[in-house]
Design an enzyme around this catalytic site. Sequence first.
Site, mmCIF file in Angstrom:
data_model
loop_
_atom_site.group_PDB
_atom_site.id
_atom_site.type_symbol
_atom_site.label_atom_id
_atom_site.label_comp_id
_atom_site.label_asym_id
_atom_site.label_seq_id
_atom_site.Cartn_x
_atom_site.Cartn_y
_atom_site.Cartn_z
ATOM 1 N N GLY A 79 0.864 -1.144 0.150
ATOM 2 C CA GLY A 79 0.118 -0.156 -0.030
ATOM 3 C C GLY A 79 0.780 1.474 0.054
ATOM 4 C CB SER A 80 4.266 2.052 -1.037
ATOM 5 O OG SER A 80 4.244 1.859 -2.483
ATOM 6 C CG ASN A 81 1.164 3.293 -5.691
ATOM 7 O OD1 ASN A 81 1.342 4.210 -6.391
ATOM 8 N ND2 ASN A 81 1.808 2.317 -6.027
ATOM 9 C CE LYS B 37 -12.043 -13.169 -9.599
ATOM 10 N NZ LYS B 37 -10.980 -12.514 -10.625
ATOM 11 C CG MET C 273 -2.034 -8.076 -6.769
ATOM 12 S SD MET C 273 -1.687 -7.367 -8.229
ATOM 13 C CE MET C 273 -0.005 -6.413 -8.092
ATOM 14 C CG ASN D 198 -4.729 -1.068 -12.223
ATOM 15 O OD1 ASN D 198 -4.523 -1.182 -10.993
ATOM 16 N ND2 ASN D 198 -4.223 -1.897 -12.919
ATOM 17 C CG HIS E 190 0.828 -2.218 -15.053
ATOM 18 N ND1 HIS E 190 0.737 -3.700 -14.478
ATOM 19 C CD2 HIS E 190 1.701 -2.678 -16.285
ATOM 20 C CE1 HIS E 190 1.425 -4.387 -14.913
ATOM 21 N NE2 HIS E 190 1.807 -4.051 -16.028
HETATM 22 C C1 GAR Z 1 2.635 -1.133 -7.543
HETATM 23 O O1 GAR Z 1 3.764 -1.013 -8.198
HETATM 24 C C2 GAR Z 1 1.594 -0.937 -8.877
HETATM 25 O O2 GAR Z 1 1.934 -0.349 -9.960
HETATM 26 C C3 GAR Z 1 1.602 -2.510 -9.074
HETATM 27 O O3 GAR Z 1 1.323 -3.217 -7.588
HETATM 28 C C4 GAR Z 1 2.426 -1.982 -6.944
HETATM 29 C C5 GAR Z 1 1.608 -1.954 -5.458
HETATM 30 O O4 GAR Z 1 2.544 -1.491 -4.694
HETATM 31 N N1 GAR Z 1 0.151 -2.979 -9.592
HETATM 32 C C6 GAR Z 1 0.402 -3.946 -10.657
HETATM 33 O O5 GAR Z 1 1.302 -4.494 -10.731
HETATM 34 C C7 GAR Z 1 -1.097 -4.415 -11.324
HETATM 35 N N2 GAR Z 1 -0.918 -5.098 -12.451
HETATM 36 P P1 GAR Z 1 2.104 -0.739 -3.170
HETATM 37 O O6 GAR Z 1 1.015 -1.742 -2.680
HETATM 38 O O7 GAR Z 1 3.073 -0.727 -2.619
HETATM 39 O O8 GAR Z 1 1.247 0.311 -3.904
#
Ligand code: GAR
Length: 201
Positions: free
Chosen positions: A12-14, A65, A90, A107, A109
């Site tokens: 969850g850093s984003n 789902k 995910m 989203n 990526h």
């Molecule tokens: C992020 O780098 C995001 O771009 C990626 O998961 C990471 C989550 O990091 N997403 C994907 O790969 C989507 N296919 P976070 O939990 O530290 O935010």
Amino acid sequence: MKKFSVFASGNGSNLGAIIDAVRAGGISAELVLVVSDKKDAYALKRAENAGIEFFCFDPKDYNQKEDYERIIVEKLGKKGVDFIVLAGFMKVLTPYFINIYRNKILNIHPALLPSFPGGRGVRDALQGGVKFSGVTVHFVDEKVDSGPIILQDIESVLEDDTEDSLLERLHKIEYRLYPKAIQLLVEDRLLVEGRCVKIIN
Ligand code: GAR
């Protein structure tokens, strides 16, 4: 003010960067609910620390789902959520969910889509031998890491890059790019025309 929810499965850093941007006024919307499919996701701890309501579900508890998605939709409705931000979530959403929030789900990526979609975008890009990679923010449609592209930014791939070293630089781009894209949506400045997104000035 618009309200939104962040869905996250991991660190969850984003989410952290988004919480910071809301606090700093870079995103003028209220983050009202964090949703996760993993009870030990650090993203949930971040939500708790920030005093944001969260909901966690275990997909194994449901036959299909749509069963857990119906519960999420109900919660989003109760909280008055206008749009959804996937940040390392995910689980693939079903057409049922996507149709309810068409062009209202973002989203991020860690690759230049449409190249290298999926859960191993950074590794696949490195193995693909690309000289440039980057970050993509896009609207979510029925396919994985598909949907109209909103913003992208590029990053050089170095000869001695590992998955970790490249991801570290891509993360820095993500923390800047995602709040920017979210704010464009908040300001109703994204016009979707087929596969293309026009940014209205
Ligand atoms: C992020 O780098 C995001 O771009 C990626 O998961 C990471 C989550 O990091 N997403 C994907 O790969 C989507 N296919 P976070 O939990 O530290 O935010």
